[in-house]
Design an enzyme around this catalytic site. Structure first.
Site, mmCIF file in Angstrom:
data_model
loop_
_atom_site.group_PDB
_atom_site.id
_atom_site.type_symbol
_atom_site.label_atom_id
_atom_site.label_comp_id
_atom_site.label_asym_id
_atom_site.label_seq_id
_atom_site.Cartn_x
_atom_site.Cartn_y
_atom_site.Cartn_z
ATOM 1 N N SER A 178 28.827 7.716 -9.587
ATOM 2 C CA SER A 178 27.909 7.225 -10.756
ATOM 3 C C SER A 178 28.510 6.458 -11.735
ATOM 4 O O SER A 178 29.483 6.541 -12.129
ATOM 5 C CB SER A 178 27.290 8.718 -11.490
ATOM 6 O OG SER A 178 26.562 8.271 -12.666
ATOM 7 N N ARG B 80 13.469 14.380 -22.050
ATOM 8 C CA ARG B 80 13.507 15.558 -21.002
ATOM 9 C C ARG B 80 13.360 16.662 -22.178
ATOM 10 O O ARG B 80 14.383 16.773 -23.034
ATOM 11 C CB ARG B 80 14.836 15.582 -20.406
ATOM 12 C CG ARG B 80 14.765 14.702 -19.045
ATOM 13 C CD ARG B 80 15.673 14.966 -17.983
ATOM 14 N NE ARG B 80 17.281 14.646 -18.566
ATOM 15 C CZ ARG B 80 18.000 13.398 -18.566
ATOM 16 N NH1 ARG B 80 17.172 12.342 -17.867
ATOM 17 N NH2 ARG B 80 18.948 13.364 -18.934
ATOM 18 N N LYS C 99 19.120 0.638 -6.340
ATOM 19 C CA LYS C 99 18.358 2.091 -6.418
ATOM 20 C C LYS C 99 17.365 2.214 -7.365
ATOM 21 O O LYS C 99 17.392 1.525 -8.399
ATOM 22 C CB LYS C 99 19.532 3.106 -6.767
ATOM 23 C CG LYS C 99 19.183 4.615 -7.063
ATOM 24 C CD LYS C 99 20.105 5.480 -7.617
ATOM 25 C CE LYS C 99 19.725 6.840 -7.646
ATOM 26 N NZ LYS C 99 18.900 6.875 -8.571
ATOM 27 N N HIS D 159 14.777 9.128 -9.451
ATOM 28 C CA HIS D 159 15.786 10.106 -10.438
ATOM 29 C C HIS D 159 15.652 11.457 -10.579
ATOM 30 O O HIS D 159 15.888 12.305 -11.370
ATOM 31 C CB HIS D 159 15.851 9.637 -11.844
ATOM 32 C CG HIS D 159 16.576 8.096 -12.138
ATOM 33 N ND1 HIS D 159 17.785 8.198 -12.427
ATOM 34 C CD2 HIS D 159 16.052 6.794 -11.946
ATOM 35 C CE1 HIS D 159 18.205 6.996 -12.555
ATOM 36 N NE2 HIS D 159 17.163 6.217 -12.328
ATOM 37 N N ARG E 134 13.618 12.764 -13.146
ATOM 38 C CA ARG E 134 14.440 12.868 -14.520
ATOM 39 C C ARG E 134 13.976 11.972 -15.513
ATOM 40 O O ARG E 134 14.366 11.947 -16.891
ATOM 41 C CB ARG E 134 15.839 13.188 -14.241
ATOM 42 C CG ARG E 134 16.183 14.348 -13.787
ATOM 43 C CD ARG E 134 17.557 14.305 -13.379
ATOM 44 N NE ARG E 134 18.330 14.351 -14.670
ATOM 45 C CZ ARG E 134 18.854 15.519 -15.408
ATOM 46 N NH1 ARG E 134 18.289 16.626 -14.907
ATOM 47 N NH2 ARG E 134 19.597 15.406 -16.447
#
Length: 390
Positions: A109, A167, A253, A277, A280
């Site tokens: 990542s 979130r 991505k 994701h 997310r």
């Protein structure tokens, strides 16, 4: 739950809750806003039913395939996940080593707690590096050059991070940078002494890919660094420029639309990574499995296609490949395993996936990954047909 009693990836999810403070397990399991997309990823995979076949010789099932010309033993790779350090000090290297032993790929990542170079040492032929376009072009260039110097052959561009969402689980726990959890979270954390001990004595929690004055960026510095460097203006011109400068493979991505997939191939992408994701980032968008057929149709074999989002069972991998994906990827299941038992647990998670995938291939009567296609579904007139999405 002791490791020997764990027989599924869901067992690791439940076990990780006992290992992690609630604010950390909620961070791992949570999604954006109402978590509609988070739930849809799994629900829509479960909706697809597989067609059992009988009296077919499945004594020799081959689960291997290739991605970008590289042989892998299973069409399942590890999605890029930031901040694995908060789950276990083994962090990215532990998951990467398990991926190597499973004969597959680990994607490092851009927001990892460990540097690219550290993870590359343990997975030199099994690592793809995720990158982002930062506002400071020099920062982006430095990272690409580091990847080149480290021997990385495949870059994975984060193509959908220009916008962000909240979130709410994290907000309730005060998980900002630096964290400001409520008092109840301190009490809950105290009931996880093993995690606390690791946090105090193990690997320091940093953003290992980025530096200030030659040292890794601390968690407390990330908000200000991100605010200064986040690039909401990144566009296809940036991708095209990178394509002209990068001689290795290039994957993008965050593709969730057939038009974007076709554009990415036109701009030189070698791989299209269908991802939301894991729910997310952007809520109330489709599940990845629902948009996969239209993207496969748009790409028309000009690039490989990968998909994550809700992959929890071996038969999920079979479904994704049967709908046209070159390989599936999973993130949370490996994080659950890491939190539960470190590297050994991640290795077992791969074994569980492999056994379930091989079992699914046997039941649908396919002995090679290349034979998986829409014929494995109970009703091929269902949304498994790409034309439904055009």
């Amino acid at each position: 739950m002791r490791n020997k009693w764990i027989v599924s990836l869901n067992d690791y999810r439940l076990a990780s809750r006992k290992k992690l403070p609630k604010m950390i397990s909620d961070y791992l399991e949570g999604g954006a806003l109402d978590e509609i997309t988070l739930k849809a990823n799994e629900a829509q995979l479960n909706r697809l039913q597989l067609r059992q076949r009988s009296m077919i010789d499945v004594a020799n099932i081959d689960t291997s395939t290739t991605v970008l010309g590289q042989n892998i033993d299973l069409p399942l790779m590890v999605s890029p996940m930031g901040m694995l350090t908060i789950f276990h000090p083994g962090s990215d290297p532990a998951v990467a080593r398990a991926a190597v032993r499973a004969g597959t790929i680990f994607i490092h990542s851009a927001w990892a707690g460990c540097s690219l170079e550290e993870v590359m040492k343990v997975a030199p032929e099994h690592l793809w590096a995720q990158m982002a376009f930062w506002k400071d072009e020099a920062e982006t260039h430095r990272y690409v050059q580091r990847a080149r110097n480290a021997g990385v052959k495949t870059l994975v561009v984060a193509g959908d991070v220009g916008s962000s969402s909240k979130r709410e689980r994290d907000l309730h726990h005060g998980l900002s940078m630096p964290p400001r959890p409520p008092v109840l979270d301190y009490f809950n954390t105290a009931t996880r002494p093993e995690w606390v001990w690791r946090w105090l004595t193990g690997r320091k929690m940093t953003y290992g890919n980025y530096n200030i004055d030659g040292r890794p960026l601390r968690m407390s510095e990330m908000n200000s660094w991100m605010a200064e460097n986040k690039n909401a203006s990144a566009n296809w011109d940036d991708f095209a420029k990178l394509r002209s400068e990068w001689s290795g493979k290039l994957v993008i991505k965050g593709i969730m639309d057939a038009e974007d997939a076709a554009r990415a191939v036109d701009e030189g992408a070698d791989g299209i990574f269908v991802s939301n994701h894991g729910g997310r980032q952007f809520d109330s968008q489709p599940a990845t499995i629902d948009v996969l057929p239209s993207i496969v149709h748009a790409v028309a074999g000009r690039a490989e296609i990968y998909i994550d989002g809700g992959i929890r069972r071996g038969h999920d991998v079979a479904k994704a490949v049967s709908l046209g994906a070159t390989a599936a990827l999973a993130g949370r299941p490996f994080a659950y395993a890491l939190a539960t038992g470190g590297e050994a647990a991640v290795e077992k998670a791969f074994t569980i996936f492999r056994d379930e995938f091989k079992g699914a291939m046997g039941f649908v009567g396919k002995t090679s990954v290349s034979h998986l296609d829409e014929s494995v579904f109970v009703d091929t007139r269902s949304p498994a047909k790409a034309e439904i999405y055009i």
